[in-house]
Scaffold this motif. Structure first.
Motif, short mmCIF file in Angstrom:
data_model
loop_
_atom_site.label_atom_id
_atom_site.label_comp_id
_atom_site.label_asym_id
_atom_site.label_seq_id
_atom_site.Cartn_x
_atom_site.Cartn_y
_atom_site.Cartn_z
N PRO A 263 0.75 -1.31 0.32
CA PRO A 263 0.31 -0.11 0.17
C PRO A 263 0.87 1.13 -0.08
N SER A 264 0.05 2.35 -0.47
CA SER A 264 0.85 3.90 -0.62
C SER A 264 1.19 4.18 0.90
N HIS A 265 0.43 3.37 2.34
CA HIS A 265 0.79 4.52 3.47
C HIS A 265 0.37 2.93 4.56
N ASN A 266 1.19 3.18 5.59
CA ASN A 266 1.78 1.93 6.54
C ASN A 266 2.64 0.95 6.10
N GLU A 267 2.14 0.01 6.07
CA GLU A 267 2.90 -1.14 6.55
C GLU A 267 2.58 -2.78 4.59
N CYS A 268 3.27 -3.34 4.59
CA CYS A 268 3.08 -4.35 3.66
C CYS A 268 2.05 -5.33 4.77
N PHE A 269 0.95 -5.88 3.77
CA PHE A 269 0.10 -6.43 4.82
C PHE A 269 -0.17 -8.09 3.93
N ARG A 270 -0.53 -8.84 4.61
CA ARG A 270 -1.92 -9.82 3.93
C ARG A 270 -3.06 -10.24 4.44
N GLY A 271 -3.74 -10.67 3.57
CA GLY A 271 -5.38 -10.68 3.92
C GLY A 271 -6.51 -9.43 3.65
N LEU A 272 -5.83 -8.97 1.73
CA LEU A 272 -6.46 -8.63 0.96
C LEU A 272 -7.91 -8.58 1.04
N HIS A 273 -8.81 -9.81 0.66
CA HIS A 273 -9.88 -10.07 0.50
C HIS A 273 -10.89 -9.84 2.37
#
Length: 356
Positions: A263-273
Motif C-alpha cells: 500500500p501507499s501508506h502504513n505497512e505491507c500486509f496479507r489479508g486483502l479480501h
C-alpha cells in the motif's frame, strides 16, 4: 490526501504484517526478487508515503514518487548516492494525481530522461489543478463550500489557500505514456496487470503481478486507514462513494487473497479480501448512522459527528476540507438513490433530510 477523520471502529480482521519495520527515508528494503520498498517523508499528520522500485531491463522502474519537498529531494539523492547498484530509473509510474504520489515525478523524469506512465484522467486532472496555482478562488468554489455550511471565516481561509495544490508538485512532463485498465505491462522479468479503481481519485491505477503474488494498491486499499472519498467543487453532483465501493468489489473479484499488498501508506500486509470486506462493512455502518441523523434536516457540516465520531474544528482547514468532501460524498450517495431530499435555503445553504 488519504486519511479521513476516524470512524466508529468495527472488529477488525487479523491482517498479517510480514516485515518488522519499514525502511528509513533514503534506504531500501527488498520485499521480493527484484522489488524494493522505499519511504518518503510527508510534512503532514500522515507522515510518510511508500514508494516501490521494480527491477527493469536497464535499471529500475519506480511506482509513485513522494511530495515535492526538500526532505523528499534529500531522500532521493541519498538513494542515488548509496544504492549499491548504480542503475538509472527507466520509467516512473504514478498510481494517481495526488501530490504525495506524483510530486517528484517531473523532477525524476527530467533527471533520467524517462517517461511518466499514468492513466489519462489522473494525468490530465493533475495538469488542470496545477494550472490553478496563483489564481484567485473561483466563485463556484466559494458557493460550493457555502452550500455545505461553511462559515465566512472558513470561506475566507479557502480563498487564501486556493491554488496551493501545484506548489507540492514539480511540473509534470509535457507528454506521458497512458496506461489503461487490464493492460499487461512487462517490467524486467515480470508481468504486471493494471487494475483501475475510482472514488478516491478519477482513474487510480493498481498494479498486480500474479507471478510474484504482489498487489501495489496505491491508496485504493490501505491496511490501517480508509481512503478519503470526496466531492469537489468541479463536480458537485458526483457519486464517488458508489464508485469506491464498486472498486473494492472489483479488487476482490480480480485479485486473489494470497497476495502481499504493497500500500501507499502504513505497512505491507496479507489479508486483502478480509480488509476489503471490512472497508465495505464499515462504510455500510457509517451510512446507517447518517440515515438516522438525517431524520431531521442537516447541512454537510452538521453530520461530521455521525460520520467520524467527533466534531471538526474549522480552524484546521485541511481536515475541514477532507471532512466536508467526504460528508458530501456520503450525502450524494443517498441523494442519488432517492433516499434523501436536498433543498437550498435563502442563504444558498443545502439541507438534507431522509424521504418519509
Amino acid at each position: 490526501m488519504t486519511d479521513t477523520p476516524q470512524r466508529e471502529r468495527l472488529e477488525k480482521p487479523t491482517l498479517i504484517y510480514p516485515f518488522k519495520s519499514a525502511p528509513e527515508p533514503g534506504k531500501v528494503q527488498q520485499i521480493a526478487p527484484g522489488v524494493v520498498w522505499m519511504r518518503m517523508p510527508l510534512p503532514i499528520a500522515l507522515d510518510h508515503i511508500n514508494v516501490w522500485g521494480l527491477e527493469d531491463d536497464e535499471g529500475w522502474a519506480v511506482v509513485d514518487t513522494g511530495m515535492r519537498t526538500d526532505e523528499t529531494l534529500a531522500a532521493w539523492r541519498e538513494l542515488f548516492a548509496t544504492t549499491t547498484e548504480q542503475r538509472p530509473l527507466t520509467r516512473i509510474f504514478g498510481t494517481h494525481m495526488h501530490p504525495d504520489h506524483i510530486g517528484m515525478a517531473g523532477w525524476l523524469t527530467r533527471k533520467f530522461n524517462c517517461r511518466l506512465w499514468m492513466t489519462r484522467l489522473e494525468y490530465l486532472n493533475c495538469r488542470v489543478l496545477t494550472a490553478d496555482t496563483g489564481r484567485e478562488a473561483p466563485d463556484d468554489g466559494v458557493a460550493f463550500y457555502r452550500r455545505a455550511g461553511w462559515s465566512e471565516a472558513a470561506l475566507e481561509n479557502y480563498r487564501a489557500r486556493f491554488g496551493n495544490f501545484g506548489k507540492r508538485i514539480h511540473a509534470l512532463p509535457e507528454s506521458y505514456r497512458r496506461i489503461v485498465d487490464g493492460e499487461l505491462i512487462r517490467i524486467g522479468g515480470n508481468t504486471w496487470r493494471v487494475i483501475v479503481g475510482t472514488g478516491h481519485s478519477p482513474e487510480h491505477a493498481c498494479l498486480y503481478c500474479a507471478e510474484l503474488k504482489l498487489l501495489i494498491s496505491g491508496d485504493q486499499v490501505l491496511p490501517r486507514i480508509s481512503s478519503n472519498v470526496s466531492i469537489h467543487p468541479t463536480e458537485p453532483d458526483a457519486d464517488p462513494m458508489r464508485e469506491w465501493l464498486e472498486s473494492l468489489a472489483k479488487l476482490k473479484r480480480e485479485v486473489p487473497d494470497d497476495v502481499l499488498v504493497l500500500p501507499s501508506h502504513n505497512e505491507c500486509f496479507r489479508g486483502l479480501h478480509a480488509r476489503l470486506d471490512y472497508l465495505g462493512a464499515s462504510q455500510g455502518r457509517t451510512m446507517d448512522r447518517l440515515r438516522k441523523t438525517l431524520k431531521e434536516p442537516r447541512r454537510a457540516v452538521d453530520v461530521f459527528a455521525a460520520l467520524f465520531g467527533r466534531a471538526i474544528d474549522e480552524s484546521d482547514a485541511g481536515l475541514l476540507n477532507l471532512a466536508t468532501g467526504e460528508s458530501l460524498a456520503c450525502l450524494n450517495y443517498l441523494w442519488h438513490r432517492g433516499e434523501v431530499r436536498r433543498s437550498l435555503d435563502g442563504a444558498g445553504v443545502a439541507w438534507y433530510q431522509m424521504e418519509s
